[in-house]
Design a protein around this motif. Structure first.
Motif, short mmCIF file in Angstrom:
data_model
loop_
_atom_site.label_atom_id
_atom_site.label_comp_id
_atom_site.label_asym_id
_atom_site.label_seq_id
_atom_site.Cartn_x
_atom_site.Cartn_y
_atom_site.Cartn_z
N TRP A 37 -7.51 2.62 -18.11
CA TRP A 37 -7.90 3.66 -17.15
C TRP A 37 -7.67 3.17 -15.72
O TRP A 37 -7.12 3.88 -14.89
CB TRP A 37 -9.36 4.03 -17.33
CG TRP A 37 -9.66 4.96 -18.45
CD1 TRP A 37 -9.16 4.94 -19.71
CD2 TRP A 37 -10.58 6.04 -18.40
NE1 TRP A 37 -9.72 5.94 -20.45
CE2 TRP A 37 -10.60 6.63 -19.68
CE3 TRP A 37 -11.41 6.56 -17.42
CZ2 TRP A 37 -11.39 7.73 -19.99
CZ3 TRP A 37 -12.21 7.64 -17.72
CH2 TRP A 37 -12.20 8.23 -18.98
N ILE A 38 -8.09 1.94 -15.44
CA ILE A 38 -7.93 1.39 -14.08
C ILE A 38 -6.47 1.34 -13.67
O ILE A 38 -6.10 1.75 -12.58
CB ILE A 38 -8.57 -0.02 -13.98
CG1 ILE A 38 -10.07 0.09 -14.04
CG2 ILE A 38 -8.14 -0.71 -12.69
CD1 ILE A 38 -10.76 -1.25 -14.07
N TYR A 39 -5.62 0.83 -14.55
CA TYR A 39 -4.20 0.72 -14.22
C TYR A 39 -3.52 2.08 -14.13
O TYR A 39 -2.55 2.23 -13.39
CB TYR A 39 -3.48 -0.21 -15.20
CG TYR A 39 -3.97 -1.64 -15.08
CD1 TYR A 39 -4.08 -2.26 -13.84
CD2 TYR A 39 -4.36 -2.35 -16.20
CE1 TYR A 39 -4.55 -3.57 -13.72
CE2 TYR A 39 -4.83 -3.66 -16.09
CZ TYR A 39 -4.91 -4.25 -14.85
OH TYR A 39 -5.38 -5.54 -14.74
N ALA A 40 -4.02 3.06 -14.84
CA ALA A 40 -3.47 4.41 -14.74
C ALA A 40 -3.86 5.04 -13.40
O ALA A 40 -3.03 5.67 -12.73
CB ALA A 40 -3.97 5.28 -15.89
N VAL A 41 -5.10 4.85 -12.98
CA VAL A 41 -5.61 5.46 -11.75
C VAL A 41 -5.03 4.78 -10.51
O VAL A 41 -4.70 5.43 -9.53
CB VAL A 41 -7.17 5.41 -11.74
CG1 VAL A 41 -7.72 5.79 -10.39
CG2 VAL A 41 -7.72 6.30 -12.83
N LYS A 42 -4.94 3.47 -10.53
CA LYS A 42 -4.42 2.66 -9.42
C LYS A 42 -5.26 2.83 -8.15
O LYS A 42 -6.43 3.12 -8.21
CB LYS A 42 -2.95 2.97 -9.14
CG LYS A 42 -2.04 2.66 -10.31
CD LYS A 42 -0.61 2.94 -9.94
CE LYS A 42 0.32 2.62 -11.06
NZ LYS A 42 0.47 3.66 -12.03
N PRO A 86 -1.19 8.95 -9.49
CA PRO A 86 -0.53 8.58 -8.24
C PRO A 86 1.00 8.59 -8.37
O PRO A 86 1.56 8.14 -9.37
CB PRO A 86 -1.04 7.16 -7.98
CG PRO A 86 -2.36 7.12 -8.65
CD PRO A 86 -2.20 7.98 -9.88
N GLY A 87 1.62 9.16 -7.35
CA GLY A 87 3.06 9.26 -7.34
C GLY A 87 3.57 10.61 -7.81
O GLY A 87 4.71 10.97 -7.58
N MET A 88 2.71 11.37 -8.47
CA MET A 88 3.09 12.71 -8.91
C MET A 88 2.66 13.70 -7.83
O MET A 88 1.54 13.64 -7.34
CB MET A 88 2.39 13.08 -10.22
CG MET A 88 2.74 12.21 -11.37
SD MET A 88 1.75 12.71 -12.79
CE MET A 88 2.85 12.32 -14.10
N ALA A 89 3.53 14.62 -7.48
CA ALA A 89 3.22 15.62 -6.44
C ALA A 89 2.46 16.78 -7.06
O ALA A 89 3.05 17.66 -7.67
CB ALA A 89 4.50 16.10 -5.79
N VAL A 90 1.13 16.76 -6.93
CA VAL A 90 0.28 17.82 -7.47
C VAL A 90 -0.78 18.16 -6.44
O VAL A 90 -1.43 17.29 -5.89
CB VAL A 90 -0.41 17.36 -8.78
CG1 VAL A 90 -1.34 18.42 -9.29
CG2 VAL A 90 0.62 17.01 -9.84
#
Length: 98
Positions: A37-42, A86-90
């Protein structure tokens, strides 16, 4: 942080948006899933103590694939955030329209 909100960078969902906010897995009981979860959220969450993350940070329902949702709006035991990270434009509007 006075209002509960999603800790994913660029996500502005709060409790007031009527979207479920999920707690992180317990780092003592599920260390691998917690790290996933932590690495996904950043973001700045990487520099926080595990217990602070577990007790005070939330990830909104919009960051989880449908396969992880249960009929009660909770998450399945193997859920990991994979959407709108993060990194996705939403935008917040896009998240609220779901």
């Amino acid at each position: 942080m006075t209002e509960k909100r999603c800790c994913v960078p660029e996500c502005n969902v709060t409790r007031g948006d009527q979207i479920t906010l999920h707690t992180f897995p317990n780092p003592d009981k599920e260390p691998d899933r917690f790290r996933s979860w932590i690495y996904a959220v950043k973001g700045d969450i990487l520099s926080l103590d595990n217990q602070i993350i577990y007790k005070r940070r939330r990830v909104c329902h919009n960051h989880f694939e449908t396969k992880y949702h249960t009929w009660t709006r909770s998450l399945s035991p193997n859920a990991v955030p994979t959407l709108n990270l993060p990194g996705m434009a939403v935008s917040k509007k896009t998240l609220l329209d779901r």
